[in-house]
Design a protein around this motif. Sequence first.
Motif: not given
Length: 186
Positions: A137-165
Amino acid sequence: MIENSEFLAFAERADSPEQALAQLAALRGRYPEATHHCWAYRIGGAYRFNDDGEPGGTAGAPILRAIEGQGVDHVMVIVVRFYGGVKLGTGGLVRAYSGTAAECLRTAERFEVRPRQALGVSVPFEHLSGLYHLLSQFEVLKGEEEYTAAGVRLPVDVYPEDVPAFVTALRDATRGSAVVDGLDDT
């Protein structure tokens, strides 16, 4: 063809001087029989050019001026010349190299590169589908998922103007359980 000399121009995105020079090396390997491999690049404030044996100022600088004239950045332009036996003179060389480079850039496909802000997003497993829905929905670029005991950690790149939304939508979609790292003032 200009006075029996063949000029071939190549333009390619380059994000570093090393990448630009690697493109030059590859093209030299592709056309080793060419008489000259003249080039110029502009990457932000960095630029360089080379006449590769042509008289000084007749090839590299005109290619750089063509880059600037077309208003492009992060580009390497190489003009390969196969000498045809007729000397063009300095004015003829300048016209040949600048015209060939400008035509290449004029007809090349262009795209705008916008900066993105890197964030780290952590969500519990049960909210993973909500996260993936927001990525598209926000045209976010995603990195590689890292699975933890609590869930998933994901590095993402977001357009700065879209970060708050994006952050608001993510927190809504995860009922406040998402954790976002890399925010300045959120």
